[in-house]
Scaffold this active site. Structure first.
Site, PDB file in Angstrom:
ATOM      1  N   TYR A  53      13.622  -8.075   2.449  1.00 48.29           N
ATOM      2  CA  TYR A  53      12.296  -8.065   3.063  1.00 48.29           C
ATOM      3  C   TYR A  53      12.198  -9.140   4.150  1.00 48.29           C
ATOM      4  O   TYR A  53      12.708 -10.253   3.988  1.00 48.29           O
ATOM      5  CB  TYR A  53      11.206  -8.299   2.025  1.00 48.29           C
ATOM      6  CG  TYR A  53      10.950  -7.138   1.096  1.00 48.29           C
ATOM      7  CD1 TYR A  53      11.583  -5.912   1.261  1.00 48.29           C
ATOM      8  CD2 TYR A  53      10.060  -7.257   0.032  1.00 48.29           C
ATOM      9  CE1 TYR A  53      11.339  -4.862   0.400  1.00 48.29           C
ATOM     10  CE2 TYR A  53       9.812  -6.205  -0.832  1.00 48.29           C
ATOM     11  CZ  TYR A  53      10.465  -5.008  -0.650  1.00 48.29           C
ATOM     12  OH  TYR A  53      10.216  -3.967  -1.496  1.00 48.29           O
ATOM     13  N   PRO A 217       1.362   3.181  -3.665  1.00 46.89           N
ATOM     14  CA  PRO A 217       0.293   3.883  -4.394  1.00 46.89           C
ATOM     15  C   PRO A 217      -0.694   4.600  -3.483  1.00 46.89           C
ATOM     16  O   PRO A 217      -1.360   5.547  -3.930  1.00 46.89           O
ATOM     17  CB  PRO A 217      -0.389   2.767  -5.183  1.00 46.89           C
ATOM     18  CG  PRO A 217      -0.086   1.519  -4.422  1.00 46.89           C
ATOM     19  CD  PRO A 217       1.293   1.721  -3.883  1.00 46.89           C
ATOM     20  N   LEU A 218      -0.809   4.181  -2.219  1.00 44.43           N
ATOM     21  CA  LEU A 218      -1.708   4.862  -1.273  1.00 44.43           C
ATOM     22  C   LEU A 218      -0.923   5.772  -0.329  1.00 44.43           C
ATOM     23  O   LEU A 218      -1.494   6.305   0.629  1.00 44.43           O
ATOM     24  CB  LEU A 218      -2.509   3.838  -0.454  1.00 44.43           C
ATOM     25  CG  LEU A 218      -3.327   2.816  -1.230  1.00 44.43           C
ATOM     26  CD1 LEU A 218      -4.225   2.022  -0.286  1.00 44.43           C
ATOM     27  CD2 LEU A 218      -4.156   3.490  -2.316  1.00 44.43           C
ATOM     28  N   LEU A 223      -3.934   7.895   1.254  1.00 41.28           N
ATOM     29  CA  LEU A 223      -4.942   7.998   0.197  1.00 41.28           C
ATOM     30  C   LEU A 223      -5.976   6.877   0.280  1.00 41.28           C
ATOM     31  O   LEU A 223      -6.743   6.680  -0.647  1.00 41.28           O
ATOM     32  CB  LEU A 223      -4.254   7.963  -1.175  1.00 41.28           C
ATOM     33  CG  LEU A 223      -3.233   9.067  -1.415  1.00 41.28           C
ATOM     34  CD1 LEU A 223      -2.473   8.823  -2.707  1.00 41.28           C
ATOM     35  CD2 LEU A 223      -3.906  10.436  -1.448  1.00 41.28           C
TER      36      LEU A 223
END
Length: 330
Positions: A53, A217-218, A223
């Site tokens: 990262y 998660p989105l 979402l």
């Protein structure tokens, strides 16, 4: 904050995981430190990162930012369950790659643990995760390296990321045969729009006592109320969300999703997270805020109680594949 056991371990982790991939490339050091302080203050104790990262500003940069935050003291390191990952090539951009500087050979695992420990300014990593499957390295070699690091006190547990169900089984069966503890967590792509993990990954994880840590998660913002934000002019859609919205059937589902939640007076992003928290096998979805406000919104999802009626409506808009083999056979 609510807490749960991580898989079959005795380790308690928060129901949300702080993802740090934005630290460095999109969020500067000071703001990253502010977000981590806010997360810890709200009771989030599970922090996730990876050695690669920071790519656009330098591989390892995100771990360095976390390390300087730990160095401030105040019990920060002791309160955090720290997870990082190994697999990707860490050769600096622009330099020629060199053999054995990626994947999961015992040599690379040993090298990268030491490098992550230096960047993170800590003496141990709580959960050391394999970022991808390695088709070239046998699990016997991987577990030998992991057991050595556990014995040295440099890591406590091992986890996986992006593993198919059969590799979760293979990893843990090999560990069982060798007397190793095996995988305790699996990070997988899982959200309302992408439910493939329900077929085999999550059932395998449940059978082996492996905690499921959903990432994205989105679904790249799809979402998170993207159509409403577009209409208000507060967001220009790009990346994965833009590519998905270019498909008429996806756009129609997202519109139905936003209309449903507008009727209930709920925020799409919070509902997407809250939905994951209702799913069997899910331990702690990863949220990757770029700002403190985004973290605050994510935290509200933990207290959100979704009715059975709403859950059924969400299933109608985003139906899951069903378990295997019934999902593709009789």
């Amino acid at each position: 904050m609510r807490y749960t056991q991580l898989g079959r371990t005795g380790l308690k982790v928060s129901r949300l995981t702080l993802g740090t991939m934005n630290f460095g490339p999109q969020t500067n050091d000071a703001d990253s430190h502010t977000i981590m302080d806010a997360a810890l203050g709200a009771g989030v104790n599970y922090f996730d990162t990876a050695n690669v990262y920071g790519q656009t500003v330098g591989k390892g940069r995100t771990e360095e930012i976390i390390g300087t935050w730990f160095a401030q003291g105040g019990g920060r390191r002791d309160k955090v369950v720290l997870a990082t990952k190994v697999y990707g090539n860490m050769t600096p951009d622009g330099e020629p790659t060199w053999p054995n500087h990626d994947r999961l050979s015992a040599l690379n695992i040993r090298r990268e643990v030491e490098a992550s420990l230096r960047r993170l300014q800590t003496d141990h990593i709580d959960i050391y995760q394999f970022h991808h499957i390695d088709r070239q390295t046998p699990f016997e070699e991987i577990w030998q390296a992991i057991d050595t690091l556990v014995a040295q006190g440099k890591i406590l547990y091992a986890g996986s990321s992006n593993f198919p169900g059969y590799k979760i089984a293979q990893a843990n069966e090999t560990a069982r045969r060798l007397g190793s503890y095996g995988l305790v967590s699996e990070q997988c792509l899982y959200n309302l729009a992408v439910r493939d993990a329900e077929m085999e990954v999550i059932p395998a994880a449940q059978d082996y006592g492996v905690g499921v840590i959903p990432w994205s998660p989105l679904h790249g913002g799809l979402l998170g109320g993207v159509l409403k934000k577009e209409g208000e002019g507060s967001r220009r859609t790009g990346g994965r969300a833009a590519a998905e919205l270019a498909k008429p059937e996806v756009r129609a589902r997202v519109q139905a999703y936003e209309d449903l939640l507008d009727k209930h007076g709920l925020e799409p992003g919070e509902v997407a997270l809250a939905w994951l928290l209702t799913r069997p096998g899910v331990t702690s979805p990863i949220v990757g805020p770029r700002t403190a406000d985004q973290l605050t919104s994510a935290l509200r999802a933990v207290e959100l109680d979704l009715s059975q009626e709403l859950l059924a409506s969400l299933d109608e808009i985003f139906p899951g594949p069903g378990p295997s083999p019934e999902s593709f056979a009789w």
